[in-house]
Design a protein around this motif. Structure first.
Motif, short mmCIF file in Angstrom:
data_model
loop_
_atom_site.label_atom_id
_atom_site.label_comp_id
_atom_site.label_asym_id
_atom_site.label_seq_id
_atom_site.Cartn_x
_atom_site.Cartn_y
_atom_site.Cartn_z
N PHE A 149 37.51 -55.80 27.35
CA PHE A 149 38.67 -56.69 27.25
C PHE A 149 38.30 -57.95 26.49
N LEU A 150 39.30 -58.55 25.84
CA LEU A 150 39.18 -59.90 25.32
C LEU A 150 39.42 -60.88 26.48
N ARG A 151 38.79 -62.04 26.42
CA ARG A 151 39.02 -63.04 27.46
C ARG A 151 40.35 -63.77 27.24
N PHE A 152 40.70 -64.00 25.97
CA PHE A 152 41.91 -64.76 25.66
C PHE A 152 42.88 -63.92 24.83
N PRO A 153 44.20 -64.12 25.01
CA PRO A 153 45.20 -63.32 24.30
C PRO A 153 45.59 -63.90 22.95
N THR A 154 44.75 -64.74 22.38
CA THR A 154 45.03 -65.33 21.07
C THR A 154 43.74 -65.35 20.26
N ALA A 155 43.88 -65.49 18.94
CA ALA A 155 42.71 -65.44 18.06
C ALA A 155 41.79 -66.63 18.30
N ARG A 156 42.35 -67.75 18.71
CA ARG A 156 41.52 -68.91 19.05
C ARG A 156 42.01 -69.50 20.37
N TYR A 193 50.23 -66.42 30.71
CA TYR A 193 49.44 -65.20 30.64
C TYR A 193 48.90 -64.85 32.02
N GLU A 194 49.10 -63.60 32.44
CA GLU A 194 48.65 -63.16 33.75
C GLU A 194 47.76 -61.93 33.64
N VAL A 195 46.82 -61.81 34.58
CA VAL A 195 45.99 -60.62 34.74
C VAL A 195 46.13 -60.16 36.19
N TRP A 196 46.45 -58.89 36.37
CA TRP A 196 46.58 -58.31 37.71
C TRP A 196 45.57 -57.19 37.86
N ILE A 197 44.88 -57.16 39.00
CA ILE A 197 43.94 -56.10 39.33
C ILE A 197 44.41 -55.46 40.63
N ASN A 198 44.67 -54.16 40.56
CA ASN A 198 45.19 -53.45 41.75
C ASN A 198 46.39 -54.17 42.35
N GLN A 199 47.33 -54.54 41.48
CA GLN A 199 48.59 -55.15 41.90
C GLN A 199 48.42 -56.53 42.54
N GLN A 200 47.31 -57.19 42.26
CA GLN A 200 47.09 -58.53 42.78
C GLN A 200 46.70 -59.45 41.63
N ALA A 201 47.39 -60.59 41.52
CA ALA A 201 47.11 -61.54 40.44
C ALA A 201 45.76 -62.19 40.63
N VAL A 202 45.01 -62.33 39.53
CA VAL A 202 43.71 -62.98 39.56
C VAL A 202 43.68 -64.06 38.49
N ASN A 203 42.67 -64.90 38.54
CA ASN A 203 42.55 -65.98 37.57
C ASN A 203 42.07 -65.41 36.23
N PRO A 204 42.90 -65.46 35.17
CA PRO A 204 42.50 -64.88 33.89
C PRO A 204 41.27 -65.52 33.28
N LEU A 205 40.97 -66.77 33.67
CA LEU A 205 39.84 -67.48 33.07
C LEU A 205 38.51 -67.12 33.73
N THR A 206 38.54 -66.60 34.95
CA THR A 206 37.29 -66.30 35.67
C THR A 206 37.19 -64.86 36.14
N ALA A 207 38.25 -64.07 35.99
CA ALA A 207 38.25 -62.70 36.50
C ALA A 207 37.15 -61.87 35.84
N LYS A 208 36.56 -60.96 36.61
CA LYS A 208 35.55 -60.05 36.08
C LYS A 208 36.29 -58.92 35.35
N LEU A 209 36.36 -59.04 34.03
CA LEU A 209 37.11 -58.09 33.23
C LEU A 209 36.21 -56.94 32.77
N PRO A 210 36.81 -55.78 32.50
CA PRO A 210 36.00 -54.64 32.04
C PRO A 210 35.32 -54.95 30.72
N ARG A 211 34.18 -54.37 30.53
CA ARG A 211 33.49 -54.49 29.26
C ARG A 211 32.81 -53.17 28.94
N THR A 212 32.71 -52.87 27.66
CA THR A 212 32.08 -51.63 27.24
C THR A 212 30.58 -51.76 27.44
N GLU A 213 30.01 -50.89 28.24
CA GLU A 213 28.59 -50.99 28.53
C GLU A 213 28.04 -49.61 28.85
N GLY A 214 26.74 -49.52 28.91
CA GLY A 214 26.07 -48.27 29.24
C GLY A 214 24.75 -48.55 29.93
#
Length: 436
Positions: free
Chosen positions: A280-287, A392-413
Motif C-alpha cells: 500500500f501507499l501511505r498517502f492518497p496523493t503524489a505529495r 481519507y479513511e482506512v478500515w481494517i475488518n470493518q473498523q476504522a484505523v488511523n491512516p497515518l499510523t496503521a500497519k498497512l500491507p507491504r509486499t515482502e518475502g
C-alpha cells in the motif's frame, strides 16, 4: 542650488500659458495632499462598555474548531456493502504481532486510549515483550473503549485482561488438549462459504481461509466444481474441538492452483516464501499535504459537546488535486452522498477498505478493478465541508484505523534462515493438501 532654481524658473516661463496653468495646479494639489491630516475625534467621556454573559454551549460555538465539519456516523447510503464473505466483528478485532510492533503501536492505531494502554501494561509487564506471530484480540464497548483483551502467547497459554474499576485484571488459562491436523476438502457449489461449511469448516475457519487467500482471488467469482483443500490444526480436549489454526490451503480454480501456507511469523506465503499481500501507499496523493484534522474516534463536537467520531484524516489541498488509490482493489462505491459529497470507496482484498470524500470529480466506476497509484478522483469541497480538503479513511475488518499510523500491507518475502525453515514446512504441508 540658486543656479538650478533660476534654470527651472526660466524653463517654466518659456512654457505656453496653458501648460503653466496645468503644472501650477498639479503642484498646489500635491502640496495640499502632503500636508492634509484627517480629523480625529477625541471623546471627552469614557466609552460605554457592556458585559454579555454567554452560556457554555454558546462559548463553544465561538471556538475556531466550531467551523470545521464534524463528521457523523456513516449514513446508510455511505456504508460499505457487505456480503456473506464478511466476518461480523461486533466491535471485536484480531491482530497478529509482526516486526516492530509494540502494545502501544498496535492499539493506538485503532484509537484506543493511551491511558487504557498504560493500565494494560501495568496489569502485566510481559505485554511489553510480545513476540512475532502471537495473536491479540479485543472487544470494545459501545463508546469505543477497551472492554477486554486476549493475548494468545502460544497454543498452550492464553492471557485475558478484563476491564475493572481501576484498570484491568489479568487471568491466565493453559490448554491441555492435543493438537491434530485435519484435512477438509470439497468442491464449490452455490457459494464458497456454504461449500466450506458443508466440508466441515466452522465460520471462524472459513474466515481464516478467506483472509489467507484474499490477495490471490475473489471468492465471489469461484465457479461451480472449483476445488479446495484446507489443512487445519485443531486442539482436541476430551473429544471436543477447543480451538483451531489454519496451516495451509489450496484452491484450484479453472485448472490453476493457488496456495497459502502459514509461517512461524503468523503470516501466509506462497510455495516459494513470497508474501501474498499487495503493498500500500501511505498517502492518497503524489505529495504530502498538511493534515487539517486528525483521526479521533472520540472527538467532541465543539458546539454540542457530544462525541462525534472523526474516522479518518483531513488533508488540506487545492481543489482539483489528483487523488490516488493507495492499493490494488475494486471500487465498491463511487457516487454523491449527503455529508460526504462525491466520494469513492475501494475494497482491497477482504480485510482492507479505503474511503475518499468531498471530491470534486470521480474518475472511476463501481466494480472497476484498479491498481495502486491509479487516479480515482480529483479533490474538492463537496458535501458538508467548510473548505477544500480530502477526507481519507482506512478500515481494517470493518473498523476504522488511523491512516497515518496503521500497519498497512507491504509486499515482502522470507529470506535467510526464515525462508529455509519455511520451505521445510512447505515440504510437509504440500503433500497433505490433496483433492483425492
Amino acid at each position: 542650488m540658486q543656479q538650478i532654481a533660476r534654470s527651472v524658473a526660466l524653463a517654466f516661463n518659456n512654457l505656453p500659458r496653458p501648460h503653466r496653468v496645468m503644472l501650477g495646479s498639479l503642484t498646489v494639489l500635491t502640496l495640499a495632499v502632503a500636508v492634509w491630516r484627517p480629523y480625529v475625534y477625541h471623546p471627552t467621556s469614557s466609552p460605554i462598555v457592556r458585559t454579555i454573559e454567554l452560556e457554555q454551549k454558546e462559548i463553544r460555538s465561538l471556538l475556531p474548531e466550531a467551523s470545521e465539519p464534524i463528521d457523523q456516523a456513516a449514513q446508510e447510503d455511505e456504508a460499505i456493502p457487505q456480503d456473506e464473505l464478511d466476518e461480523k466483528t461486533d466491535n471485536q478485532h484480531e491482530y497478529v504481532v509482526s516486526t516492530g510492533d509494540t502494545l502501544s503501536s498496535i492499539l493506538n492505531q485503532y484509537g484506543i486510549d493511551m491511558g487504557d494502554i498504560s493500565r494494560l501494561a501495568a496489569a502485566d509487564k510481559d505485554l511489553r515483550n510480545m513476540k512475532i506471530g502471537q495473536q491479540l484480540s479485543w472487544t470494545l464497548t459501545a463508546d469505543g473503549d477497551l472492554q477486554q483483551l486476549t493475548w494468545e502467547m502460544s497454543r498452550r497459554e492464553t492471557r485475558t485482561y478484563d476491564r475493572v474499576a481501576n484498570g484491568f485484571k489479568m487471568s491466565a488459562e493453559t490448554q491441555q488438549g492435543e493438537w491434530v491436523n485435519s484435512l477438509l476438502k470439497g468442491t464449490v457449489g452455490g457459494s464458497f462459504v456454504t461449500s466450506a461449511r458443508n466440508a466441515g469448516l466452522t465460520s471462524t475457519e472459513v474466515s481464516a481461509v478467506i483472509k489467507a487467500m484474499q490477495w490471490q482471488m475473489d471468492f465471489r467469482k469461484l465457479k461451480k466444481d472449483d476445488e479446495f483443500a484446507v489443512l487445519m490444526s485443531r486442539e482436541m480436549l476430551d473429544g471436543k474441538r477447543e480451538q483451531s489454526q489454519l496451516v495451509g490451503v489450496r484452491i484450484r480454480s479453472e485448472g490453476k492452483d493457488y496456495y497459502a501456507i502459514r509461517s512461524e511469523d503468523g503470516k501466509y506465503y506462497d510455495r516459494n516464501g513470497t508474501g501474498l499481500a499487495k503493498g500500500f501507499l501511505r498517502f492518497p496523493t503524489a505529495r504530502q499535504f498538511r493534515v487539517s484534522s486528525n483521526f479521533n474516534p472520540r472527538r467532541l463536537n465543539p458546539v454540542t459537546g457530544r462525541v462525534a467520531p472523526h474516522r479518518g484524516v483531513d488533508f488540506a489541498m487545492p481543489q482539483g488535486t489528483p487523488v490516488l488509490a493507495v492499493g490494488d482493489g475494486e471500487v465498491v462505491m463511487a457516487k454523491r452522498s449527503g455529508a460526504a459529497g462525491y466520494y469513492v470507496a475501494i475494497r482491497h482484498g477482504r480485510t482492507y477498505t479505503t474511503r475518499y470524500m468531498h471530491l470534486r470529480k470521480i474518475l472511476v466506476k463501481p466494480g472497476q478493478k484498479i491498481k495502486r497509484g491509479d487516479r480515482i478522483a480529483l479533490s474538492g469541497n463537496t458535501g458538508r465541508s467548510t473548505g477544500p480538503h480530502l477526507h481519507y479513511e482506512v478500515w481494517i475488518n470493518q473498523q476504522a484505523v488511523n491512516p497515518l499510523t496503521a500497519k498497512l500491507p507491504r509486499t515482502e518475502g522470507l529470506t535467510g534462515s526464515d525462508r529455509t525453515d519455511y520451505l521445510a514446512q512447505v515440504k510437509l504441508v504440500l503433500p497433505q493438501l490433496r483433492f483425492d
